[in-house]
Design an enzyme around this catalytic site. Structure first.
Site, PDB file in Angstrom:
ATOM      1  CG  ASP A   1      12.309  12.919 -17.992  1.00 43.04           C
ATOM      2  OD1 ASP A   1      12.373  13.251 -16.799  1.00 43.04           O
ATOM      3  OD2 ASP A   1      13.233  13.102 -18.802  1.00 43.04           O
TER       4      ASP A   1
ATOM      5  N   GLY B   1      12.578  16.971 -16.513  1.00 45.03           N
ATOM      6  CA  GLY B   1      11.650  16.922 -17.633  1.00 45.03           C
ATOM      7  C   GLY B   1      12.069  17.951 -18.667  1.00 45.03           C
ATOM      8  NE  ARG B   2      17.890  18.184 -20.482  1.00 45.24           N
ATOM      9  CZ  ARG B   2      18.713  17.127 -20.512  1.00 45.24           C
ATOM     10  NH1 ARG B   2      19.042  16.581 -21.656  1.00 45.24           N
ATOM     11  NH2 ARG B   2      19.212  16.631 -19.408  1.00 45.24           N
TER      12      ARG B   2
ATOM     13  NE  ARG C   1     -14.438  -0.817   9.981  1.00 44.69           N
ATOM     14  CZ  ARG C   1     -13.867  -1.474   8.973  1.00 44.69           C
ATOM     15  NH1 ARG C   1     -14.609  -2.080   8.068  1.00 44.69           N
ATOM     16  NH2 ARG C   1     -12.554  -1.517   8.855  1.00 44.69           N
TER      17      ARG C   1
ATOM     18  CB  THR D   1     -11.318   0.430   0.730  1.00 45.92           C
ATOM     19  OG1 THR D   1     -10.826  -0.701   1.458  1.00 45.92           O
ATOM     20  CG2 THR D   1     -11.756  -0.053  -0.645  1.00 45.92           C
ATOM     21  CB  VAL D   2      -6.024  -0.295   2.543  1.00 42.25           C
ATOM     22  CG1 VAL D   2      -5.705   1.079   3.089  1.00 42.25           C
ATOM     23  CG2 VAL D   2      -6.707  -1.159   3.588  1.00 42.25           C
TER      24      VAL D   2
ATOM     25  CG  ASN E   1     -13.137  -4.685  -0.485  1.00 39.66           C
ATOM     26  OD1 ASN E   1     -12.986  -3.467  -0.534  1.00 39.66           O
ATOM     27  ND2 ASN E   1     -13.727  -5.274   0.527  1.00 39.66           N
TER      28      ASN E   1
ATOM     29  NE  ARG F   1      15.594 -14.898  12.173  1.00 38.73           N
ATOM     30  CZ  ARG F   1      16.131 -14.193  13.177  1.00 38.73           C
ATOM     31  NH1 ARG F   1      16.081 -12.877  13.143  1.00 38.73           N
ATOM     32  NH2 ARG F   1      16.718 -14.792  14.180  1.00 38.73           N
TER      33      ARG F   1
END
Length: 789
Positions: free
Chosen positions: A165, A208-209, A469, A526-527, A530, A564
C-alpha cells in the site's frame, strides 16, 4: 559518523542477527531477506531465519534456523515471503513476548531485523523497549541465568517496510508497492482493450484500506477519468461532476472510461464509496454499459519487479549496517528510500506521522492528510488534479509550444508527450507535434496536437511522434526558418543523449539565429540512462524489467541442466547503468561495465569464482556485459574464455538482448515519471515565457532559459544545458560521475566476492518530523497564461 577504519568483514564477528517477515506479504521481501542473510554472513555474523513471523519467534524450536549462503539462493525472483508470515495474537500479550525473548537469549541473538508494515514495526519497538524487564522476569522465573541476561542485555531492532500500500510515512516507496503497481497496470491494460471494443465504463477497485497511493499512481499511469482515495474524499455534489466528466470524455471521442477506486474510499460524510455504488450511479444517470473489477490478492502476487528487488537488496545491506553500528542509545530505526538515497529514520517518528495521517483523515483535515503522506504523494495528487480535474480555458495564451522526440525510442516517451500536451492546453497554449526528430523540425513536419489526440498514450511503448538520431547542427538554418514560419515560442525536447547534445547545439546557434532564442527544456528519455543532469531517464525502468525477467527465464533453464553459466549482453552504449542494476536485480555473478576498468586478471578471478561456486549447491552462473564496456574483451571473447576455462566444470551459453530492451509497454514507474516530467516541463516553460516576454516579443538567451529537467537525489530540478557541459564525457556520451556506481560493491558482496564495502558512506539518522515542517509549496498553482502578443 564515519567508519572508514572499521573492517566491514569483521563488524559482525561474535554477533547474531535474526530476520523475520511479518504482516501481509509483499513482493521483494525475499530480496530483503536474501541481502540481510548474505551481508550478515559477509560481516562475520551468524544469521537466523525466523519462520512464520512473530508466531515463529514465540513458538521457537525449528522456527528459528541458522541461515547459510546457499539457503537464500534462487529466492530473489520469488514473490511473497519464503520464510512465511503470520498474524500473531500471542506476541501482543506480554507472556508471548517473554517466550520470544527466551528463544532469542538461548540462541544469543541480540539483533532483530523485521520486515513488515507499521503494525509489525510498532510491535518490534515495544519488544525492544521492554526487553530489559522481560530479562529480569526470565531470570526470576529461573528460565535464564544472570550470565545469559548479561550477555543479551540489549536488543537492537531495525525495520524495513514491506507493504504494497506504500502507507508508511518517511519513505518514498515501501517494498512491494512497485510490483503491486505492475500487477494492477497489467490488468488495466488488458481491460482497456476490451472496454474500447464495447464502449464501456470500467470501475477498478484496488487495495489501500487507509492509503490511496496505489489508486492514485494507477490513475496517473493509465490516464483514468476519476480516482477515489481515502485521504481526499470528493467534494459535495461529486456525483453530478463525475457524470459530466464521463459524458465529456465520450463527447470528445473517447470510447471508454476508467475509474479507479481505493478499497478505503469514502465520502465527506465518512460513508464508504464502493465500486458497486459508482456503477449504479453511472448506469442510472448516463445509461453507460458499466463493469466493475475488484483486483484483490492478485496485487500481492507474482514475481517482484526489478525496482523492488533492488530496493529490498539495498535496504537489507543498510539494515545489517544499522544493526551492527547501533548502540543502546540509538533509537530503533527503519531503513528506507528517499529519492534514490538510502536513509535511516527513527522508527517511532515514522509510526507517529503514519498515525497522524489517520488522525487528520478522522478530523476531516484532508489537505493535511495529503501533506503528511509526503512530497512524492503530494506531487502525484497535484499532477492528477491538473490532468483530470481542470477543463481547458476559454481564453488562449497565443503561445505555440512544440514537442519533439529525439534519439532511440523508449517506453514512457508517449506518457511525457501526453501530459505535456494536456498541461499545455490547460495553460491555454497551442500545442504542436513535431514528427521525426530534428530532421522533421527542419522539414516542417509539424501539426497541431489536441487533447484527444494523445488519449490512451500513457500505456503505449515506443514513440508515437516518430524519432531520429540526427543532430540539429547541419539543419540549424532550416530549423530557425521553421521556428519562424510556425511561430514556435518554446520547445520541449524528449529523448536521450542526442536530445541533450541537440539542445546544446541549438543554444550555441542562438548567437547567429535569433529564432533560437526561445525557452527550451530537455526531458531525459532513454533506456541507457546516460543523460547528464538526471539520476533517472524515462524508459530505463522498463528496459531494466525486460532484462531482469529475461535473466530469470535464463537462470531457470540453468537450474534444470545444472552447471551452466550464461553470458548476457545488455544495451546502454558506454553507460553501465542497465548492466549494474540488472546484475543487482537478477543476482548476477559479475557485470562488466565501461566505467569500472577490468583486465584479464579480473576475468580469471571471475572464472575461478564460478569454478568454486559449482562445487556448492548452486550450480549456475550469470554474467552481464554492457555492450561497449571494452573494445577487446567482447561478448564473444568472454564467452570463449569462460567456455575454455570452464571445460569439464560448466558449459556456457550467450545471449545478446538487443532491441527488445527498447520495446514493450512502459512500466508504472516510467508512465508516472513521464507524466510528472511532461507536466513539470510545460509549467516551467509557462513561467519562463512570462520572464522573457519583452516589448511584445519573446527573447530568451540566458543560460537558464535552456535546461535539462532531471531527477537529482530527491527532487525534480532544472539545470542549464550549458552548465552541464562540465559534467559530461562527450566522447563516451555519459556523465562524468554516476550515483549508481556506489551500488556495485553490494552486487559483488551478494555474489560472495570478498571485497571491501565502504562503510563511511552509510546513511545517517534523519528525522521525519522536521522534514514534514519544511514542505515545499505544491507542484505549481495554476499559472495564468503569458500576455498575448
Amino acid at each position: 559518523m564515519s567508519h572508514t577504519s572499521m573492517d566491514p568483514t569483521k563488524m559482525g564477528i561474535g554477533r547474531s542477527i535474526a530476520v523475520l517477515t511479518s504482516g501481509g506479504d509483499a513482493q521483494g521481501m525475499n530480496a530483503a531477506v536474501r541481502a540481510t542473510v548474505r551481508v550478515g554472513i559477509y560481516t562475520g555474523a551468524k544469521v537466523y531465519f525466523v519462520h512464520e513471523g512473530y508466531q515463529g519467534l514465540v513458538d521457537g524450536g525449528d522456527n528459528i534456523k541458522l541461515a547459510t549462503w546457499e539457503s537464500v539462493s534462487m529466492m530473489l525472483q520469488l514473490g511473497g515471503t519464503v520464510i512465511g508470515s503470520a498474524r500473531c495474537m500471542d506476541f501482543r500479550a506480554r507472556e508471548g513476548r517473554m517466550k520470544a525473548a527466551l528463544n532469542l537469549v538461548k540462541l544469543g541473538i541480540t539483533n532483530l531485523c523485521v520486515i513488515g508494515g507499521d503494525g509489525s514495526l510498532t510491535g518490534a519497538n515495544q519488544f525492544r523497549t521492554e526487553w530489559s524487564t522481560l530479562l529480569v522476569d526470565l531470570v526470576k522465573a529461573g528460565k535464564i541465568t544472570d550470565d545469559e541476561a548479561r550477555r543479551s542485555s540489549h536488543l537492537n531492532i531495525v525495520g524495513m517496510v514491506g507493504s504494497i500500500d506504500n502507507d508508511f510515512c518517511g519513505t518514498d516507496m515501501t517494498i512491494g508497492t512497485d510490483s503491486a503497481l505492475h500487477r494492477i497496470i497489467e490488468v488495466v491494460d488488458a481491460i482497456t482493450t476490451t472496454a474500447q471494443s464495447h464502449q464501456r465504463t470500467f470501475i477498478l477497485e484496488v487495495m489501500g484500506r487507509h492509503c490511496g497511493y496505489l489508486a492514485l499512481v494507477t490513475a496517473l499511469a493509465c490516464g483514468a477519468d476519476w480516482v477515489f482515495i481515502p485521504e481526499m474524499p470528493p467534494d459535495e455534489g461529486w456525483e453530478g461532476h463525475l457524470c459530466r466528466r464521463l459524458a465529456d470524455q465520450r463527447a470528445r471521442g473517447s470510447r471508454l472510461n476508467v475509474i479507479i477506486v481505493a478499497e478505503g474510499a469514502m465520502g465527506r460524510d465518512g460513508n464508504p464509496i464502493g465500486s458497486e455504488d459508482i456503477k449504479k450511479l453511472v448506469e442510472k444517470n448516463l445509461g453507460f454499459d458499466t463493469r466493475t473489477t475488484v483486483l484483490g490478492h492478485v496485487q500481492r502476487g507474482g514475481t517482484p519487479s526489478a525496482f523492488d528487488r533492488i530496493l529490498g537488496s539495498r535496504m537489507g545491506v543498510e539494515a545489517v549496517m544499522a544493526l551492527l553500528e547501533a548502540t543502546p542509545e540509538t533509537p530503533a530505526c527503519v531503513v528506507s528510500l528517499s529519492g534514490n538515497q538510502a536513509v535511516r529514520l527513527p522508527l517511532m517518528e515514522c509510526v507517529q506521522v503514519t498515525k497522524d495521517v489517520t488522525t487528520a483523515m478522522a478530523e476531516k483535515r484532508w489537505e493535511d492528510a495529503i501533506k503528511l503522506r509526503g512530497k512524492s504523494f503530494e506531487n502525484n495528487w497535484n499532477t492528477y488534479k491538473m490532468l483530470a480535474h481542470i477543463n481547458p480555458p476559454d481564453t488562449k495564451s497565443n503561445i505555440n509550444v512544440a514537442i519533439v522526440n529525439i534519439g532511440a525510442p523508449c517506453a514512457g516517451m508517449n506518457a511525457a508527450v501526453r501530459s505535456a500536451v494536456r498541461i499545455g492546453i490547460i495553460q491555454g497554449h497551442n500545442m504542436l507535434a513535431v514528427h521525426d526528430g530534428f530532421e522533421g523540425l527542419a522539414q516542417g513536419k509539424i501539426e497541431p496536437i489536441t487533447w484527444t489526440g494523445v488519449s490512451g498514450w500513457t500505456g503505449k511503448g515506443g514513440s508515437e511522434l516518430g524519432t531520429k538520431r540526427v543532430l540539429p547542427s547541419k539543419y540549424i538554418e532550416e530549423i530557425s526558418l521553421t521556428i519562424a514560419k510556425f511561430n514556435i515560442h518554446s520547445l520541449v525536447i524528449i529523448g536521450g543523449f542526442e536530445a541533450y547534445m541537440g539542445g546544446l547545439e541549438l543554444v550555441q546557434g542562438r548567437d547567429k539565429y535569433e529564432e533560437l532564442c526561445i525557452p527550451m527544456v530537455v526531458i531525459p528519455a532513454t533506456v541507457s540512462n546516460n543523460v547528464p543532469g538526471s539520476d533517472f531517464s524515462i524508459g530505463a525502468d522498463t528496459a531494466l524489467n525486460t532484462i531482469t525477467s529475461t535473466c530469470d527465464r535464463i537462470k531457470q533453464s540453468a537450474a534444470g541442466t545444472k552447471r551452466r553459466v550464461f553470458i548476457i549482453e545488455t544495451a546502454g552504449g558506454y553507460c553501465g547503468y542497465l548492466a549494474t542494476m540488472a546484475g543487482l536485480a537478477a543476482g548476477a555473478d559479475a557485470a562488466y561495465i565501461f566505467e569500472e576498468d577490468f583486465c584479464i586478471r579480473d576475468l580469471e578471478m571471475n572464472v575461478e569464482h564460478l569454478v568454486q561456486k559449482m562445487k556448492t549447491d548452486v550450480k549456475r552462473g550469470l554474467i552481464l556485459r554492457n555492450e561497449n564496456c571494452n573494445a577487446n574483451y567482447t561478448t564473444d571473447f568472454i564467452f570463449a574464455l569462460y567456455s575454455e576455462e570452464g571445460k569439464g566444470i560448466f558449459d556456457c551459453r550467450k545471449n545478446v538482448l538487443g532491441h527488445m530492451q527498447q520495446g514493450g509497454t512502459p512500466t508504472p514507474f516510467d508512465r508516472n515519471f513521464g507524466t510528472k516530467m511532461g507536466s513539470k516541463a510545460v509549467l516551467w516553460i509557462t513561467e519562463k515565457l512570462k520572464e522573457v516576454y519583452r516589448h511584445g516579443r519573446i527573447f530568451a538567451n540566458t543560460p537558464d532559459s535552456a535546461c535539462v529537467l532531471g531527477m537529482k537525489k530527491r527532487a525534480l530540478t532544472f539545470q542549464p544545458l550549458a552548465e552541464l557541459k562540465e559534467q559530461t564525457d562527450f566522447e563516451h556520451r555519459i556523465p562524468k560521475t554516476s550515483w549508481w556506481l556506489k551500488l556495485r560493491p553490494i552486487m559483488k558482496i551478494l555474489a560472495k566476492y570478498n571485497i571491501s564495502l565502504d562503510t563511511s558512506e552509510h546513511a545517517h539518522m534523519e528525522h521525519v518530523i522536521k522534514k514534514r515542517v519544511s514542505l515545499p509549496a505544491p507542484l505549481m498553482n495554476k499559472a495564468s497564461p503569458p500576455q498575448k502578443h
